[in-house]
Structures are given as C-alpha cells and as structure tokens.
Write a protein that holds these residues in place. Sequence first.
Motif, PDB file in Angstrom:
ATOM      1  N   PHE A 283     -38.822  24.665  11.980  1.00 62.43           N
ATOM      2  CA  PHE A 283     -37.750  25.204  12.922  1.00 62.43           C
ATOM      3  C   PHE A 283     -37.313  23.971  13.822  1.00 62.43           C
ATOM      4  CE2 PHE A 283     -37.212  26.562  17.495  1.00 62.43           C
ATOM      5  CZ  PHE A 283     -36.049  27.315  17.445  1.00 62.43           C
ATOM      6  N   PHE A 284     -38.448  23.359  14.233  1.00 63.74           N
ATOM      7  CA  PHE A 284     -38.070  22.248  15.459  1.00 63.74           C
ATOM      8  C   PHE A 284     -37.141  21.112  14.848  1.00 63.74           C
ATOM      9  CE2 PHE A 284     -41.887  24.336  17.240  1.00 63.74           C
ATOM     10  CZ  PHE A 284     -41.320  24.496  18.351  1.00 63.74           C
TER      11      PHE A 284
ATOM     12  N   THR B 238     -34.898  21.266  12.551  1.00 61.01           N
ATOM     13  CA  THR B 238     -33.589  22.139  12.364  1.00 61.01           C
ATOM     14  C   THR B 238     -32.975  22.043  13.733  1.00 61.01           C
ATOM     15  OG1 THR B 238     -34.491  23.425  10.615  1.00 61.01           O
ATOM     16  CG2 THR B 238     -32.226  23.904  11.277  1.00 61.01           C
ATOM     17  N   LEU B 239     -33.827  22.487  14.680  1.00 59.58           N
ATOM     18  CA  LEU B 239     -33.292  22.427  16.254  1.00 59.58           C
ATOM     19  C   LEU B 239     -32.811  21.127  16.419  1.00 59.58           C
ATOM     20  CD1 LEU B 239     -32.832  23.919  18.793  1.00 59.58           C
ATOM     21  CD2 LEU B 239     -35.216  23.330  19.266  1.00 59.58           C
ATOM     22  N   ARG B 240     -33.500  20.045  16.111  1.00 62.03           N
ATOM     23  CA  ARG B 240     -33.159  18.776  16.518  1.00 62.03           C
ATOM     24  C   ARG B 240     -31.856  18.361  15.895  1.00 62.03           C
ATOM     25  NH1 ARG B 240     -37.490  16.479  15.342  1.00 62.03           N
ATOM     26  NH2 ARG B 240     -37.045  15.693  13.278  1.00 62.03           N
TER      27      ARG B 240
ATOM     28  N   SER C  96     -29.323  20.457  14.535  1.00 62.37           N
ATOM     29  CA  SER C  96     -28.229  21.328  15.208  1.00 62.37           C
ATOM     30  C   SER C  96     -27.923  20.720  16.863  1.00 62.37           C
ATOM     31  CB  SER C  96     -28.719  22.739  15.570  1.00 62.37           C
ATOM     32  OG  SER C  96     -28.518  23.176  14.209  1.00 62.37           O
TER      33      SER C  96
ATOM     34  N   TRP D  48     -22.568  24.881  17.360  1.00 59.09           N
ATOM     35  CA  TRP D  48     -23.730  25.465  17.150  1.00 59.09           C
ATOM     36  C   TRP D  48     -23.872  26.596  16.228  1.00 59.09           C
ATOM     37  CZ3 TRP D  48     -28.153  23.800  19.086  1.00 59.09           C
ATOM     38  CH2 TRP D  48     -29.431  24.755  19.249  1.00 59.09           C
TER      39      TRP D  48
ATOM     40  N   THR E 214     -28.889  22.954   9.336  1.00 64.87           N
ATOM     41  CA  THR E 214     -28.870  23.266  10.824  1.00 64.87           C
ATOM     42  C   THR E 214     -29.136  24.438  10.957  1.00 64.87           C
ATOM     43  OG1 THR E 214     -26.736  24.002  10.289  1.00 64.87           O
ATOM     44  CG2 THR E 214     -26.699  21.734  11.033  1.00 64.87           C
ATOM     45  N   LEU E 215     -29.201  25.165  12.182  1.00 61.97           N
ATOM     46  CA  LEU E 215     -30.012  26.349  12.495  1.00 61.97           C
ATOM     47  C   LEU E 215     -29.388  27.692  11.502  1.00 61.97           C
ATOM     48  CD1 LEU E 215     -30.715  26.120  16.153  1.00 61.97           C
ATOM     49  CD2 LEU E 215     -32.367  26.078  14.575  1.00 61.97           C
TER      50      LEU E 215
ATOM     51  N   VAL F  79     -32.506  31.044  18.087  1.00 57.61           N
ATOM     52  CA  VAL F  79     -31.257  30.361  18.054  1.00 57.61           C
ATOM     53  C   VAL F  79     -30.298  30.712  19.291  1.00 57.61           C
ATOM     54  CG1 VAL F  79     -29.227  29.993  16.824  1.00 57.61           C
ATOM     55  CG2 VAL F  79     -31.187  30.014  15.410  1.00 57.61           C
TER      56      VAL F  79
END
Length: 277
Positions: free
Chosen positions: A66-67, A69-71, A73, A207, A224-225, A251
């Motif tokens: 998750f983190f 992917t968050l970075r 995005s 986003w 991406t997210l 998200v």
Amino acid sequence: MSTRIRTRQRSLGLLAVVIALLWMFPVYWMLNSSFLPYNRIRASEPSFVPLNGTLSAYSRVFDSNFFDTLRTSAMVTGLTVVAALLFAFLAALALSRFRFRGRRSFILAVLIIQMIPAEGLFISQFKLLEGWQLLNNVIGLSLLYTAAVVPFTIWMLRGFVNGVPRELEEAAQVDGCSRLQAFFRITLPLLAPGLVASGVFAFLQAWNEFTLSLVIMTRPENMTLPLWLRTFTEANRVSDWAGIMAGAVLVAVPVMIFFLLVQHRMTSGLVSGAVKG
C-alpha cells in the motif's frame, strides 16, 4: 413571514437532508463494510452497524504494498497538478491578454480535443512512451495525465483570467510597476482561487484515473492506487470485499484532506469566475 412560506422552507430543508443522507450512504456503507468480518459481509442479511467489528481488513491492506503504491500515486498526482497548472495558466493568460494570429483556432482546438475518446489514443500513447523508454515510469504517466488535463484546465482558467479587469494592471503600471510586476503583485493574487479550483480538478483526474495507468503501468511494483485496489479481486479467488472497502477508505483519505485544505479557496474560486469568458 407567512405560515405557507415557513412550511415550504421546512419542506425544502427536509428534502435537502434526505438527499444528503442518500448521497452519504455509499460512503458510510464503504466505511462500515471495511470493519465487518468475512462471514458478515457475505451474509444474506446486511449489517448496517459494525458491531464486534474487526481491523483485519486494514491489517491486510497495510501488509500489502500500500505505501509504495501510495507514494507512486502521490508523485504522479503532484507532478500532474503542477505541470497542468503551469502550462494551462500560461496558455490561459496568453489567450485572455494577447491578440495573435490563430488565437480563435487554438481555442477551438482546445474544445475539440476534449471530444476525443481517451481510449482511442491508448495505442499511440503506449507506442510513444515505449519509444521514449518511459513505460512503467512516473514521469511517463504524469506526461499523459498532464496532456489529458491541460485542455479543460486552460478553458477553466481562461474564465478566471477574463474575470480580472485589465485596468488593474494598467493602473499598477501607471504607478510605476513594470508589466511583470503588475502581474505578480495585482493579477496573480486575484487568480489564486481559480488556480485552486483548477488544481482540484487536476488532482481528482490524476488520483482516480484507472484505464490509462492500466495500460502504461504494467509492472506490479509500479501500480497506482486504483490499480492496486484491483489486487483484492482476482480470478479464481473469492473477492476480498472487506479489503476492497478498507483500501477504498484509505484511498479516499488523502482526497478528503486535500479538500479540507483548499475548501475555502475552492469555494470562492468556483463562484468568482469559472463561468466567465
């Protein structure tokens, strides 16, 4: 105030509350489902309150990438917003403040570009980035997002620039400012709400975009997210709906934070000039 008017106002207020509750229910259902265990989500009777809920879905989300992917995005969205606002602002300023050959044709081209289906450009965009060796690359995806967002952002910002009278800049020049100084000291602060409102549009587009990132970001480590959420639903396996809902909540959190930060500016911007020009 007559009784009839008061009754009408109360009825309209009650209707607004009902509409707001209906609009908020999917958000509540997403949050509620993220705390439910698997057996209660799959039960025939819906659970409207997460009694004896669990955080296991959030644990599974955090145990995934998750983190990372968050970075990804965040980097793509940040680059898209900055680049789109920069290019669109300069173009909107040129269209509103200068007269040049081809100006009307350029404005017409901006509108026509909005009518082209995004899916019709996927092959050419993929080949273009492949030739530039920008597939599975944050910069490559940001370039495509910027190109997709800029036309509408130009049109939107043009209305804001038209809403600022030229006479303000001319008065500043009479007082001794150069044209550049008059722009930065007078015009730019007045355009801040418009820039924020346009930035919100660019932020949401980058986003939440799914299909283009699905074509360009083919490696799991570059997702991406929106693509990452798809990993909780795989073929030949039962969908992890609690994980999907927990991921969707996470998200949505950055979007809500962003809106809270720019809410005042965005509201004033939407009512100050977006429909002018």
